[in-house]
Design an enzyme around this catalytic site. Structure first.
Site, short mmCIF file in Angstrom:
data_model
loop_
_atom_site.label_atom_id
_atom_site.label_comp_id
_atom_site.label_asym_id
_atom_site.label_seq_id
_atom_site.Cartn_x
_atom_site.Cartn_y
_atom_site.Cartn_z
CB CYS A 50 -0.90 0.03 1.25
SG CYS A 50 -1.96 -1.40 1.42
C1 BEZ Z 1 0.80 -4.78 2.02
O1 BEZ Z 1 0.28 -3.74 1.60
O2 BEZ Z 1 2.00 -5.01 1.87
C2 BEZ Z 1 -0.04 -5.82 2.72
C3 BEZ Z 1 -1.33 -5.50 3.13
C4 BEZ Z 1 -2.10 -6.47 3.77
C5 BEZ Z 1 -1.60 -7.73 4.00
C6 BEZ Z 1 -0.31 -8.03 3.58
C7 BEZ Z 1 0.46 -7.08 2.94
#
Ligand code: BEZ
Length: 162
Positions: A50
């Site tokens: 994200c």
């Molecule tokens: C990420 O954005 O890296 C992420 C978000 C939720 C679960 C695992 C990774």
């Protein structure tokens, strides 16, 4: 409640917005009652994909998205509004997107995107999704099958609005 799908009217959904140190409720259905809306839904502030890929894509391309007809560019996450604001100052310091908290999971429930990602101890989380609306009607909803991948929720995966 069934999952909102294309053609459905966005129901009453209250999200949280951080404004000058205070938290204000904001009705997503009212905000998106006119014009084209784009909601990028992320599973958590500060999570790696994200932070380094998904939201930066929308921040970088905000002007292009507006020019293509999107009137409302919104990022929604299931974190509390204070955490979301702290993250926003890092990923979108110029305020290209509106960051709204779905800490009460109202939008997540309507879209049936609730998730926990308990292996990462994320507590209340969601799938990764991309929602577009026109005059409060859902026009497009894409949900990533794997939360760490960006296969259908990037800005380039959007139907052009204009
Ligand atoms: C990420 O954005 O890296 C992420 C978000 C939720 C679960 C695992 C990774």
């Amino acid at each position: 409640m069934h999952r909102l799908r294309s053609g459905n009217l966005l129901p009453k959904i209250t999200l949280g917005r951080y404004v000058d140190g205070l938290i204000e409720p904001i009705r997503l259905d009212e905000l998106l009652s006119r014009g084209r809306g784009l909601v990028v839904g992320v599973p958590g502030a500060f999570t790696p994909v994200c932070t380094t890929q998904h939201v930066p894509d929308f921040v970088r391309n905000a002007a292009t998205l507006r020019a293509s007809g999107y009137d409302h560019l919104i990022c929604v996450a299931p974190n509390d509004p204070f955490t979301l604001e702290a993250w926003r100052t890092i990923v979108d310091p110029k305020g290209q997107l509106m960051f709204l908290s779905d800490g009460n999971w109202e939008l997540s429930r309507a879209l049936a995107v609730e998730a926990s990602h308990s292996d990462l101890f994320l507590s209340r989380s969601t799938h990764r999704y991309l929602l577009t609306t026109r005059d409060q009607i859902v026009s497009h909803l894409a949900i990533e099958p794997v939360v760490t991948l960006l296969t259908c929720t990037r800005s380039t995966d959007l139907p052009m609005a204009a």
